[in-house]
Design a protein around this motif. Structure first.
Motif, mmCIF file in Angstrom:
data_model
loop_
_atom_site.group_PDB
_atom_site.id
_atom_site.type_symbol
_atom_site.label_atom_id
_atom_site.label_comp_id
_atom_site.label_asym_id
_atom_site.label_seq_id
_atom_site.Cartn_x
_atom_site.Cartn_y
_atom_site.Cartn_z
ATOM 1 N N SER A 99 0.819 -1.210 0.000
ATOM 2 C CA SER A 99 0.000 0.000 0.000
ATOM 3 C C SER A 99 0.853 1.260 0.000
ATOM 4 O O SER A 99 0.346 2.346 -0.240
ATOM 5 C CB SER A 99 -0.899 0.010 1.235
ATOM 6 O OG SER A 99 -0.112 -0.061 2.419
ATOM 7 N N HIS A 100 2.140 1.100 0.280
ATOM 8 C CA HIS A 100 3.056 2.232 0.388
ATOM 9 C C HIS A 100 4.388 1.896 -0.265
ATOM 10 O O HIS A 100 4.673 0.735 -0.556
ATOM 11 C CB HIS A 100 3.283 2.589 1.867
ATOM 12 C CG HIS A 100 2.107 3.239 2.503
ATOM 13 N ND1 HIS A 100 0.946 2.554 2.785
ATOM 14 C CD2 HIS A 100 1.912 4.510 2.917
ATOM 15 C CE1 HIS A 100 0.075 3.376 3.329
ATOM 16 N NE2 HIS A 100 0.644 4.573 3.433
ATOM 17 N N ASP B 20 4.752 8.073 -8.097
ATOM 18 C CA ASP B 20 4.612 8.243 -9.551
ATOM 19 C C ASP B 20 4.632 6.922 -10.315
ATOM 20 O O ASP B 20 3.918 6.754 -11.292
ATOM 21 C CB ASP B 20 5.739 9.136 -10.089
ATOM 22 C CG ASP B 20 5.629 10.554 -9.555
ATOM 23 O OD1 ASP B 20 4.502 11.006 -9.295
ATOM 24 O OD2 ASP B 20 6.679 11.186 -9.383
ATOM 25 N N THR C 4 2.045 6.837 -0.155
ATOM 26 C CA THR C 4 1.023 5.871 -0.550
ATOM 27 C C THR C 4 1.204 5.550 -2.026
ATOM 28 O O THR C 4 1.858 6.295 -2.763
ATOM 29 C CB THR C 4 -0.396 6.428 -0.329
ATOM 30 O OG1 THR C 4 -0.594 7.540 -1.202
ATOM 31 C CG2 THR C 4 -0.613 6.835 1.118
ATOM 32 N N LYS C 5 0.608 4.455 -2.455
ATOM 33 C CA LYS C 5 0.754 4.105 -3.868
ATOM 34 C C LYS C 5 0.106 5.161 -4.762
ATOM 35 O O LYS C 5 0.532 5.367 -5.883
ATOM 36 C CB LYS C 5 0.215 2.704 -4.154
ATOM 37 C CG LYS C 5 -1.254 2.503 -3.928
ATOM 38 C CD LYS C 5 -1.603 1.052 -4.207
ATOM 39 C CE LYS C 5 -3.082 0.787 -4.109
ATOM 40 N NZ LYS C 5 -3.387 -0.603 -4.404
ATOM 41 N N GLU C 6 -0.886 5.881 -4.242
ATOM 42 C CA GLU C 6 -1.509 6.953 -5.012
ATOM 43 C C GLU C 6 -0.564 8.159 -5.143
ATOM 44 O O GLU C 6 -0.596 8.872 -6.146
ATOM 45 C CB GLU C 6 -2.828 7.402 -4.361
ATOM 46 C CG GLU C 6 -3.942 6.375 -4.435
ATOM 47 C CD GLU C 6 -3.814 5.259 -3.387
ATOM 48 O OE1 GLU C 6 -4.441 4.206 -3.583
ATOM 49 O OE2 GLU C 6 -3.100 5.445 -2.386
ATOM 50 N N GLU C 7 0.278 8.383 -4.144
ATOM 51 C CA GLU C 7 1.234 9.501 -4.169
ATOM 52 C C GLU C 7 2.468 9.186 -5.007
ATOM 53 O O GLU C 7 3.114 10.097 -5.516
ATOM 54 C CB GLU C 7 1.698 9.842 -2.751
ATOM 55 C CG GLU C 7 0.613 10.383 -1.864
ATOM 56 C CD GLU C 7 1.077 10.508 -0.407
ATOM 57 O OE1 GLU C 7 0.563 11.402 0.266
ATOM 58 O OE2 GLU C 7 1.917 9.699 0.037
#
Length: 103
Positions: free
Chosen positions: A34-35, A98, A93-96
């Motif tokens: 997740s990170h 690139d 996080t995986k969303e943060e």
């Protein structure tokens, strides 16, 4: 020990073991990273104390699962299986991230 006593002890052991897996979730993402560590990141097997040397380093880009979020330190498990504390500010996080890809 009586039969009911053994049953109670066995039941407690099963519940304890189930609770120790740590990576379970109702949304089906258990065990998935997740990170990520965006740069080389120091890790510690216990909550670090002032002046303590790190137990190791995660490589830049290493993926991990957040187990416990903290204000200063968070507990993670890397995809290599290392369970350790890292500075919360060193995680993305995986969303943060690139270039985060689920394997």
């Amino acid at each position: 020990m009586s039969v009911s006593g053994r049953t109670l002890v066995l039941g407690a052991a099963v519940l304890w073991a189930a609770g120790c897996s740590g990576d379970s979730s109702a949304d089906g993402t258990e065990g998935r990273p997740s990170h990520v560590a965006p740069q080389e990141t120091a890790y510690f097997f216990g909550v670090p104390q002032d002046g303590q040397r790190p137990d190791g380093h995660f490589q830049a880009g290493e993926k991990m699962r957040l187990l416990e979020a903290g204000e200063s330190w968070s507990l993670v498990r890397s995809v290599r299986g290392i369970k350790a504390y890292v500075a919360t500010s060193d995680l993305k996080t995986k969303e943060e991230a690139d270039d985060f890809e689920d394997d």
